[in-house]
Design a protein around this motif. Structure first.
Motif, mmCIF file in Angstrom:
data_model
loop_
_atom_site.group_PDB
_atom_site.id
_atom_site.type_symbol
_atom_site.label_atom_id
_atom_site.label_comp_id
_atom_site.label_asym_id
_atom_site.label_seq_id
_atom_site.Cartn_x
_atom_site.Cartn_y
_atom_site.Cartn_z
ATOM 1 N N ASN A 11 87.536 69.402 35.483
ATOM 2 C CA ASN A 11 86.539 69.448 34.420
ATOM 3 C C ASN A 11 86.233 70.849 33.935
ATOM 4 N N GLY A 12 86.591 71.875 34.702
ATOM 5 C CA GLY A 12 86.374 73.240 34.274
ATOM 6 C C GLY A 12 84.953 73.706 34.474
ATOM 7 N N LEU A 13 84.527 74.676 33.641
ATOM 8 C CA LEU A 13 83.226 75.326 33.770
ATOM 9 C C LEU A 13 82.128 74.495 33.112
ATOM 10 N N GLN A 14 81.000 74.322 33.816
ATOM 11 C CA GLN A 14 79.854 73.608 33.274
ATOM 12 C C GLN A 14 78.578 74.348 33.663
ATOM 13 N N ALA A 15 77.603 74.305 32.777
ATOM 14 C CA ALA A 15 76.300 74.929 33.040
ATOM 15 C C ALA A 15 75.203 73.924 32.739
ATOM 16 N N GLY A 16 74.170 73.935 33.563
ATOM 17 C CA GLY A 16 73.088 72.970 33.381
ATOM 18 C C GLY A 16 71.731 73.580 33.657
ATOM 19 N N ALA A 17 70.733 72.736 33.749
ATOM 20 C CA ALA A 17 69.359 73.167 34.021
ATOM 21 C C ALA A 17 68.599 72.010 34.643
ATOM 22 N N GLY A 18 67.614 72.340 35.436
ATOM 23 C CA GLY A 18 66.785 71.314 36.052
ATOM 24 C C GLY A 18 65.449 71.885 36.464
ATOM 25 N N LEU A 19 64.506 70.993 36.715
ATOM 26 C CA LEU A 19 63.189 71.452 37.155
ATOM 27 C C LEU A 19 62.555 70.412 38.049
ATOM 28 N N ARG A 20 61.616 70.898 38.814
ATOM 29 C CA ARG A 20 60.777 70.051 39.659
ATOM 30 C C ARG A 20 59.337 70.462 39.418
ATOM 31 N N THR A 21 58.511 69.506 39.094
ATOM 32 C CA THR A 21 57.094 69.800 38.896
ATOM 33 C C THR A 21 56.278 68.729 39.599
ATOM 34 N N GLY A 22 55.722 69.084 40.739
ATOM 35 C CA GLY A 22 54.959 68.128 41.534
ATOM 36 C C GLY A 22 55.831 66.964 41.957
ATOM 37 N N PRO A 23 55.472 65.730 41.588
ATOM 38 C CA PRO A 23 56.226 64.556 42.028
ATOM 39 C C PRO A 23 57.464 64.263 41.184
ATOM 40 N N LEU A 24 57.661 64.941 40.068
ATOM 41 C CA LEU A 24 58.770 64.645 39.152
ATOM 42 C C LEU A 24 59.891 65.660 39.319
ATOM 43 N N TYR A 25 61.124 65.162 39.365
ATOM 44 C CA TYR A 25 62.293 66.039 39.321
ATOM 45 C C TYR A 25 63.274 65.475 38.289
ATOM 46 N N ILE A 26 63.847 66.376 37.507
ATOM 47 C CA ILE A 26 64.743 65.963 36.434
ATOM 48 C C ILE A 26 65.691 67.110 36.133
ATOM 49 N N GLY A 27 66.928 66.782 35.773
ATOM 50 C CA GLY A 27 67.854 67.854 35.468
ATOM 51 C C GLY A 27 69.252 67.351 35.191
ATOM 52 N N SER A 28 70.148 68.312 34.957
ATOM 53 C CA SER A 28 71.550 68.022 34.689
ATOM 54 C C SER A 28 72.361 69.250 35.056
ATOM 55 N N GLY A 29 73.523 69.015 35.646
ATOM 56 C CA GLY A 29 74.407 70.125 35.967
ATOM 57 C C GLY A 29 75.283 70.529 34.802
ATOM 58 N N SER A 30 75.113 69.872 33.651
ATOM 59 C CA SER A 30 76.014 70.139 32.527
ATOM 60 C C SER A 30 75.315 70.177 31.175
ATOM 61 N N VAL A 31 74.014 70.082 31.107
ATOM 62 C CA VAL A 31 73.321 69.933 29.833
ATOM 63 C C VAL A 31 73.551 71.115 28.895
ATOM 64 N N LEU A 32 73.609 72.332 29.426
ATOM 65 C CA LEU A 32 73.839 73.488 28.559
ATOM 66 C C LEU A 32 75.253 73.467 27.986
ATOM 67 N N SER A 33 76.223 73.060 28.802
ATOM 68 C CA SER A 33 77.602 72.952 28.314
ATOM 69 C C SER A 33 77.721 71.856 27.266
ATOM 70 N N VAL A 34 77.073 70.746 27.519
ATOM 71 C CA VAL A 34 77.131 69.622 26.579
ATOM 72 C C VAL A 34 76.594 70.016 25.212
ATOM 73 N N LEU A 35 75.539 70.818 25.193
ATOM 74 C CA LEU A 35 74.896 71.183 23.922
ATOM 75 C C LEU A 35 75.607 72.313 23.202
ATOM 76 N N THR A 36 76.469 73.045 23.887
ATOM 77 C CA THR A 36 77.062 74.228 23.248
ATOM 78 C C THR A 36 78.579 74.175 23.133
#
Length: 707
Positions: free
Chosen positions: A413-438
């Protein structure tokens, strides 16, 4: 036929397995029970008292053939055949992976061990070593015919549920070196599986090679090679009341270790005055953390599964016969030659090795390097497999909020960049969202999200704000100095000198003597605080010092009437002078002596004191008259007490009382040189001290003729 084949290939290729679930989130020290996914040792010595996961899901998509611009691909006029980027090779790979973590929890058994219980539902699909040029041949618009030289391929997919129990323990905690280990045992419940692998497979499709009569034709398929097809029988049943089977179970396990280098370990420990330590549980203590683990060791036994082998060498197979078949099993068994059949097979889990390094720049900023390596070969049949990956993840981390940006290089799959966060009880993210958008050539995408109930280790409290944390404070609700373990200084002997300044905390004494009672070093009954000669025995009348003898004539100055002239004792320290003839002095008879003592015994003193009661003045006046009748006679005034009280106090009291009588007589005209006084305390009783009447007789003053 071409349209059906392309659709199947595209749908299948829209999924890609990656090495780990929850990319980025698992690097967080506050990922809690999720830590068991990558390394079971993570849950011990964590920042949690307990952590409860309610629900979380992680899904990955991608392939190494199609690459798209995702923002363009969601438009209605996007054409995958024309607009997508294709990367055909002789070894294209397709896969999918989904991981749902259900109700799970972890908690600490004690300071050195923790336990976790978790549930997961997972599915994996691997299609390995597909000849990507096949798709180009099928997609050729200039002709409907195609020839596929596939060669060897391997397809495997399965879904299963896990019930896992993890135990982790601190193995070494010595100054800057810290090591912990963990083990997970998992019960596996298979939900279904299917696989196929082929050898030397070729397919020749002639779009009008089979005549139907009346000038009509349909496609004709000729093929060669061997195919093995296996499946769990209930996997393909269309049953909305599907129940998990009893004959598809297994066991698995994970094993991991984590080493932490803690060069500043002393900064995370507080010690009270007793030497009791408290390690700060709410803080990360390492500068460098290294993790090593092996996950998904094990397999699932599908006892009712079916495995069949076929020789697919055949020519002129009608496309209509294939279209009319109910399923793949029907196609293979009706149109090709079965060469073998077995009941039951074993499916291997996606065993992987994980190596992790985490560097702490500060208490909030970290960078993580993670490598996940599959221990399952692409060529292994009946086995799930992860893709190899290397991820670099910088992150900001705190108790209630974390943010991370993973950058990964993923096999196929090659190079991928993502973003994620955790705030209190919620966690959400992606290992590829930045690559997908750009990127214009996105071959993979993933996303995860979930909810949990975290219960963090609390920062040590100090309710009374005295600088001693409650865990080490002997008096957590009352402020006190650190050196007394947070308690105010007491006064055990209640002498108004606090114990921290009292050199005799259990014996009352004056502040001037640091809380200790005054002593009497020389034993002369004069306490050191008033004794001007504390190391030399002296007289109370001379402030504890011995009386001097200035002229060295043997008569102490207090008795010497000629202090600076040597004299004789008989002459009160003065030189002898020839006496002038004098008239004979009156003689003190025994009767006179008895009268004096009868008077003396009636002298009354205030209780426990040397002061004379006023009613005794009359008696003393009579004694003065008697003494004046014998102007040259010398008398000794002697004080006596009963045995009540200490000998020292009694001697001091008797001496003071005798001296008080002497002073009265002198003040009323008796020459001081005729009188001496001395206290004998309780040493000369005249009656039995065991009776009150005896003690009363013993409390007396005597006036005796000096001999």
């Amino acid at each position: 036929m071409k349209k059906i084949t392309l659709a199947v290939l595209f749908v299948v290729s829209s999924f890609c397995v990656k090495a780990q679930s929850y990319i980025g989130f698992l690097t967080d020290n506050y990922s809690g029970v999720h830590g068991v996914i990558s390394n079971p040792a993570n849950i011990v010595d964590s920042r949690f008292k307990t952590d409860v996961n309610l629900i979380g899901a992680s899904v990955f998509t991608g392939n190494d053939y199609y690459g798209v611009n995702v923002l363009d691909a969601i438009k209605d006029d996007y054409d995958f055949d024309l607009d997508a980027t294709k990367s055909p090779s002789n070894d294209n790979n397709i896969a999918s992976y989904a991981d749902v973590m259900g109700p799970s929890f972890m908690f600490n058994l004690n300071k050195k061990s923790s336990i976790a219980v978790f549930t997961r539902v997972r599915s994996v699909l691997n299609i390995n070593e597909i000849n990507g040029t096949t798709i180009d041949v099928i997609d050729d618009d200039e002709t409907d015919d195609f020839i596929v030289n596939e060669g060897d391929f391997n397809v495997f997919g399965q879904a299963w549920a896990e019930l896992g129990v993890t135990y982790a323990r601190v193995l070494l905690n010595k100054e800057q070196h810290f090591l912990k280990g963990g083990l997970t045992i998992k019960y596996l419940q298979g939900a279904g599986s299917a696989y196929a692998y082929g050898k030397n497979v070729t397919v020749n499709y002639d779009s009008d090679g089979t005549p139907l009569g009346g000038g009509q034709t349909t496609g004709s398929i000729s093929s060669t090679g061997e195919v093995v097809y296996g499946r769990f029988v209930e996997f393909e049943e269309d049953d909305y009341d599907y129940d998990l089977p009893d004959n598809a179970t297994g066991f698995g396990g994970d094993l991991g270790f984590v080493y932490e280098w803690r060069p500043n370990h002393a900064d995370y420990k507080t010690t009270n005055a007793k030497g009791t330590p408290y390690v700060h549980k709410h803080e990360n203590k390492y500068k460098l953390k290294l993790g090593l683990s092996i996950t998904d060791i094990g397999s699932i036994k599908y006892k009712d599964g079916i495995q069949e082998s076929f020789d697919i060498t055949n020519t002129g197979v009608s496309e209509d016969d294939i279209n009319d078949a109910e399923d793949i099993d029907d196609i293979l068994n009706s149109l090709y030659t079965q060469t073998g059949s077995e009941i039951g097979y074993t499916a291997t889990l996606p065993t992987a090795l994980h190596v992790n390094a985490d560097w702490s720049f500060s208490k909030r900023f970290y960078v993580n390097l993670n490598t996940d390596l599959s221990l399952i070969s692409k060529k292994k049949t009946n086995a799930s497999r992860i893709s190899n990956v290397v991820s670099l993840t910088p992150r900001f981390e705190s108790k209630w909020f974390s943010f991370y940006i993973p950058v990964s290089v993923i096999e196929n799959n090659g190079l991928q960049a993502g973003a994620g966060l955790r705030t209190g009880p919620l966690y959400i993210g992606s290992g590829s969202v930045l690559s997908v958008l750009t990127s214009d050539n996105t071959k993979g995408a993933d996303v995860y999200a979930g909810l949990k109930i975290p219960v963090y280790q609390a920062k040590p409290r100090d309710k009374d704000d005295d600088g001693v944390i409650d865990k080490l404070d002997d008096c957590p609700k009352e402020a006190g100095p650190i050196e007394n373990n947070g308690c105010p200084w007491g006064d055990k002997d209640q002498d108004t000198v606090l114990d921290n300044e009292d050199e005799c905390p259990e014996i009352a004494g004056p502040k001037e003597n640091k809380g200790c009672p005054w002593g009497d070093k020389d034993g002369d009954s004069v306490l050191d605080n008033v004794d001007e000669c504390p190391e030399v025995i002296g007289e109370a009348d001379n402030k504890g010092c011995p009386w001097p003898d200035t002229d060295k004539d043997g008569v102490l100055d207090k008795d010497d009437q000629c202090i600076d002239v040597v004299g004789t004792v008989a002459n009160n320290g003065c030189p002898e002078v020839a006496p002038e003839p004098i008239a004979p002095e009156p003689v003190v008879t025994q009767e006179v002596q008895k009268t004096l003592n009868d008077y003396a015994k009636t002298i009354l003193f205030n209780s426990g004191k040397s002061s004379i009661k006023a009613e005794s003045n009359e008696v003393l006046s009579e004694i003065v008259k008697i003494l004046q009748e014998y102007p040259n006679a010398k008398f000794s005034i002697e004080g006596h007490t009963d045995s009540v009280g200490s000998d020292l106090l009694n001697k001091r009291l008797s001496d003071s009382r005798a001296n008080a009588v002497k002073k009265f007589l002198i003040n009323n005209g008796v020459d001081q040189f005729r009188l001496t006084s001395k206290g004998y305390g309780e040493s000369k009783p005249i009656a039995n001290n065991a009776t009150s009447s005896g003690r009363e007789q013993n409390r007396r003053v005597e006036i005796n003729l000096a001999k």
